[in-house]
Design a protein around this motif. Structure first.
Motif, PDB file in Angstrom:
ATOM      1  N   GLU A  19      17.490 -64.485  45.801  1.00 30.33           N
ATOM      2  CA  GLU A  19      18.337 -64.625  44.662  1.00 30.33           C
ATOM      3  C   GLU A  19      18.053 -64.045  43.556  1.00 30.33           C
ATOM      4  O   GLU A  19      18.800 -63.282  42.662  1.00 30.33           O
ATOM      5  N   LYS A  20      17.040 -64.395  42.880  1.00 35.12           N
ATOM      6  CA  LYS A  20      16.389 -64.030  41.698  1.00 35.12           C
ATOM      7  C   LYS A  20      15.933 -62.619  41.662  1.00 35.12           C
ATOM      8  O   LYS A  20      16.085 -61.876  40.630  1.00 35.12           O
ATOM      9  N   LEU A  21      15.486 -62.014  42.775  1.00 32.90           N
ATOM     10  CA  LEU A  21      15.059 -60.490  42.947  1.00 32.90           C
ATOM     11  C   LEU A  21      16.433 -59.825  42.840  1.00 32.90           C
ATOM     12  O   LEU A  21      16.399 -58.683  42.140  1.00 32.90           O
ATOM     13  N   ASP A  22      17.379 -60.539  43.608  1.00 31.46           N
ATOM     14  CA  ASP A  22      18.774 -59.701  43.235  1.00 31.46           C
ATOM     15  C   ASP A  22      19.176 -59.613  42.166  1.00 31.46           C
ATOM     16  O   ASP A  22      19.939 -58.725  41.674  1.00 31.46           O
ATOM     17  N   GLU A  23      19.133 -60.717  41.165  1.00 34.26           N
ATOM     18  CA  GLU A  23      19.749 -60.756  40.032  1.00 34.26           C
ATOM     19  C   GLU A  23      19.030 -60.166  38.813  1.00 34.26           C
ATOM     20  O   GLU A  23      19.363 -59.090  38.216  1.00 34.26           O
ATOM     21  N   ASP A  24      17.468 -60.128  39.168  1.00 29.58           N
ATOM     22  CA  ASP A  24      16.914 -59.524  37.804  1.00 29.58           C
ATOM     23  C   ASP A  24      16.291 -58.004  38.327  1.00 29.58           C
ATOM     24  O   ASP A  24      16.115 -57.172  37.402  1.00 29.58           O
ATOM     25  N   GLY A  25      16.323 -57.654  39.680  1.00 30.80           N
ATOM     26  CA  GLY A  25      15.828 -56.256  40.116  1.00 30.80           C
ATOM     27  C   GLY A  25      14.457 -56.280  40.043  1.00 30.80           C
ATOM     28  O   GLY A  25      13.930 -55.005  40.496  1.00 30.80           O
ATOM     29  N   PHE A  26      13.550 -57.470  40.067  1.00 29.59           N
ATOM     30  CA  PHE A  26      12.108 -57.264  40.051  1.00 29.59           C
ATOM     31  C   PHE A  26      11.825 -58.796  40.235  1.00 29.59           C
ATOM     32  O   PHE A  26      12.469 -59.596  39.800  1.00 29.59           O
ATOM     33  N   LEU A  27      10.580 -58.830  40.733  1.00 25.85           N
ATOM     34  CA  LEU A  27       9.674 -60.294  40.798  1.00 25.85           C
ATOM     35  C   LEU A  27       8.404 -59.762  40.659  1.00 25.85           C
ATOM     36  O   LEU A  27       7.753 -59.056  41.053  1.00 25.85           O
ATOM     37  N   LEU A  28       7.773 -60.722  39.832  1.00 19.52           N
ATOM     38  CA  LEU A  28       6.291 -60.742  39.848  1.00 19.52           C
ATOM     39  C   LEU A  28       5.530 -61.886  40.155  1.00 19.52           C
ATOM     40  O   LEU A  28       5.777 -63.078  39.706  1.00 19.52           O
ATOM     41  N   LEU A  29       5.043 -61.729  41.674  1.00 19.05           N
ATOM     42  CA  LEU A  29       4.334 -62.672  42.232  1.00 19.05           C
ATOM     43  C   LEU A  29       2.918 -63.163  42.048  1.00 19.05           C
ATOM     44  O   LEU A  29       2.155 -62.139  42.061  1.00 19.05           O
ATOM     45  N   PRO A  30       2.387 -64.284  41.547  1.00 16.86           N
ATOM     46  CA  PRO A  30       1.246 -64.272  41.221  1.00 16.86           C
ATOM     47  C   PRO A  30       0.318 -64.515  42.460  1.00 16.86           C
ATOM     48  O   PRO A  30       0.388 -65.151  43.548  1.00 16.86           O
ATOM     49  N   ALA A  31      -1.046 -64.047  42.124  1.00 12.96           N
ATOM     50  CA  ALA A  31      -2.112 -64.428  42.959  1.00 12.96           C
ATOM     51  C   ALA A  31      -1.839 -64.118  44.443  1.00 12.96           C
ATOM     52  O   ALA A  31      -2.328 -64.944  45.480  1.00 12.96           O
ATOM     53  N   PHE A  32      -1.412 -62.943  44.741  1.00 11.91           N
ATOM     54  CA  PHE A  32      -1.428 -62.522  46.207  1.00 11.91           C
ATOM     55  C   PHE A  32      -2.869 -62.410  46.655  1.00 11.91           C
ATOM     56  O   PHE A  32      -3.379 -62.719  47.833  1.00 11.91           O
ATOM     57  N   LEU A  33      -3.891 -61.553  45.984  1.00 12.94           N
ATOM     58  CA  LEU A  33      -5.265 -61.244  46.152  1.00 12.94           C
ATOM     59  C   LEU A  33      -6.088 -62.239  45.237  1.00 12.94           C
ATOM     60  O   LEU A  33      -5.591 -62.405  44.067  1.00 12.94           O
ATOM     61  N   GLY A  34      -6.905 -63.005  45.637  1.00 18.03           N
ATOM     62  CA  GLY A  34      -7.903 -63.822  44.732  1.00 18.03           C
ATOM     63  C   GLY A  34      -9.182 -64.003  44.956  1.00 18.03           C
ATOM     64  O   GLY A  34      -9.582 -63.737  46.226  1.00 18.03           O
ATOM     65  N   GLY A  35     -10.174 -64.373  43.973  1.00 15.04           N
ATOM     66  CA  GLY A  35     -11.495 -64.578  44.517  1.00 15.04           C
ATOM     67  C   GLY A  35     -12.191 -63.745  45.526  1.00 15.04           C
ATOM     68  O   GLY A  35     -12.303 -62.396  44.925  1.00 15.04           O
ATOM     69  N   ASP A  36     -12.742 -64.024  46.493  1.00 19.42           N
ATOM     70  CA  ASP A  36     -13.474 -63.031  47.254  1.00 19.42           C
ATOM     71  C   ASP A  36     -12.842 -62.108  47.771  1.00 19.42           C
ATOM     72  O   ASP A  36     -13.416 -60.919  47.999  1.00 19.42           O
ATOM     73  N   GLU A  37     -11.386 -62.157  48.312  1.00 20.13           N
ATOM     74  CA  GLU A  37     -10.855 -60.990  48.653  1.00 20.13           C
ATOM     75  C   GLU A  37     -10.410 -59.939  47.798  1.00 20.13           C
ATOM     76  O   GLU A  37     -10.516 -58.759  48.131  1.00 20.13           O
ATOM     77  N   LEU A  38     -10.034 -60.541  46.515  1.00 17.16           N
ATOM     78  CA  LEU A  38     -10.073 -59.437  45.488  1.00 17.16           C
ATOM     79  C   LEU A  38     -11.148 -58.721  45.289  1.00 17.16           C
ATOM     80  O   LEU A  38     -11.010 -57.380  45.035  1.00 17.16           O
ATOM     81  N   GLY A  39     -12.190 -59.279  45.104  1.00 15.79           N
ATOM     82  CA  GLY A  39     -13.353 -58.706  44.885  1.00 15.79           C
ATOM     83  C   GLY A  39     -13.755 -57.789  46.018  1.00 15.79           C
ATOM     84  O   GLY A  39     -14.232 -56.373  45.748  1.00 15.79           O
ATOM     85  N   SER A  40     -13.422 -57.995  47.308  1.00 16.57           N
ATOM     86  CA  SER A  40     -13.704 -56.971  48.340  1.00 16.57           C
ATOM     87  C   SER A  40     -12.933 -55.910  48.423  1.00 16.57           C
ATOM     88  O   SER A  40     -13.336 -54.736  48.569  1.00 16.57           O
ATOM     89  N   VAL A  41     -11.742 -56.060  48.037  1.00 20.06           N
ATOM     90  CA  VAL A  41     -10.773 -54.870  47.873  1.00 20.06           C
ATOM     91  C   VAL A  41     -11.149 -54.079  46.603  1.00 20.06           C
ATOM     92  O   VAL A  41     -11.284 -52.837  46.882  1.00 20.06           O
ATOM     93  N   ASN A  42     -11.632 -54.760  45.642  1.00 19.73           N
ATOM     94  CA  ASN A  42     -12.074 -53.556  44.383  1.00 19.73           C
ATOM     95  C   ASN A  42     -13.354 -52.884  44.742  1.00 19.73           C
ATOM     96  O   ASN A  42     -13.487 -51.881  44.509  1.00 19.73           O
ATOM     97  N   LYS A  43     -14.241 -53.695  45.521  1.00 20.98           N
ATOM     98  CA  LYS A  43     -15.478 -52.746  45.940  1.00 20.98           C
ATOM     99  C   LYS A  43     -14.803 -51.558  46.914  1.00 20.98           C
ATOM    100  O   LYS A  43     -15.417 -50.390  46.720  1.00 20.98           O
TER     101      LYS A  43
END
Length: 309
Positions: free
Chosen positions: A38-62
């Motif tokens: 409902e918020k997505l429909d209302e605003d037209g965007f959402l910013l979701l926190p921390a999909f990637l973090g920690g070791d997984e984020l580090g591995s993706v960036n490498k």
């Protein structure tokens, strides 16, 4: 934090990093269905926190570092080019960690939630590394359906195509934040107009919000939302973004990639060989209960896509 300007050009700051999550304190990994549609429909965007973090984020960036280094060694980067698109690369990459990221099950679960269907298709994925001082990344406000949709989406209806933009670096005011115009602030504009001139429509630009984000956050963006990239003003600053896009399976008028056009390539065959049934379904493979499956066909596909179970 998000920053922007009001129509009167006075500073405006609003925190959107927790917007859209129905469960506080949980990452996208743990709460794959926790999207406030409902918020997505209302605003037209959402910013979701921390999909990637920690070791997984580090591995993706490498993996991203290795991917761009390999491209440079092969001479695939246009040395000396000032085009903002010179480091924009569309998948499939044939770089296992990045291809596998596109098929992360959370993306598909988010897509099913947002598109209100259990049957979705991946239409594209890409990675884009920007470096301040190497190009001008500023863009005009635009709507993405201009080159991704034969029809015109209606904001009053549930979307039939959605993009997930995951930031792999912290995004600050000087590091090229994405600018969006919330639907409540966007004037009615004819659907055939998909790009706005800055001088002629200055009042719309004055209503944009610039989204700061932490590395690992994901922006959920329908194709009818006015948005744009902004320039990186901090010289030498790096910002990398990974984008995956999906459509409803029955929305055949949407998309950018024709996956069968890659099927003759060894890299694509190895990629498909690593995917499970649900992931292959995202590319358009028949479902497990398809009446056309035979032992002969399964055996042929096992040879075409090595590793496919």
């Amino acid at each position: 934090m998000t920053t922007g300007t009001t129509p009167g050009n006075s500073p405006m700051t609003t925190d959107h990093r927790t917007t859209g999550m129905t469960t506080d304190g949980k990452s996208g990994m743990d709460q794959s269905m926790a999207i406030d549609t409902e918020k997505l429909d209302e605003d037209g965007f959402l910013l979701l926190p921390a999909f990637l973090g920690g070791d997984e984020l580090g591995s993706v960036n490498k993996a991203v570092d290795d991917f761009y280094a390999a491209r440079a060694e092969r001479g695939e980067r246009e040395t000396g080019s000032r085009s903002q698109w010179r480091t924009f690369v569309s998948g499939p990459f044939y770089h296992e960690p990045l291809d596998d990221l596109a098929f992360h099950p959370v993306y598909a679960e988010w897509a099913r939630r947002v598109l209100r269907t259990d049957d979705v298709r991946m239409t594209k994925y890409n990675v884009w590394r920007k470096t301040g001082g190497t190009a001008n990344y500023d863009q005009p406000l635009h709507r993405d359906y201009r080159d991704q949709d034969l029809l015109t989406p209606l904001s009053a209806a549930a979307p039939y195509q959605i993009a997930f933009l995951t930031y792999l670096d912290d995004v600050t005011p000087g590091n090229g934040p994405t600018a969006v115009v919330p639907r409540s602030a966007a004037p009615a504009i004819a659907p055939e107009i998909t790009e706005l001139d800055r001088e002629q429509r200055a009042e719309v630009y004055a209503r944009e919000i610039r989204l700061d984000a932490a590395a690992g956050d994901t922006l959920v963006l329908p194709t009818d939302t006015w948005h744009r990239a902004t320039d990186i003003t901090d010289h030498g600053a790096v910002r990398t973004m990974f984008t995956v896009m999906f459509r409803r399976a029955d929305a055949e008028w949407c998309g950018q990639r024709s996956w069968p056009s890659y099927a003759h390539e060894n890299g694509f065959q190895r990629l498909v060989g690593r995917l499970d049934d649900a992931q292959r379904r995202l590319l358009g493979f028949p479902p497990a209960d398809w009446s056309g499956w035979t032992d002969e066909l399964r055996d042929a596909l096992a040879r075409r896509y090595p590793g496919r179970g």
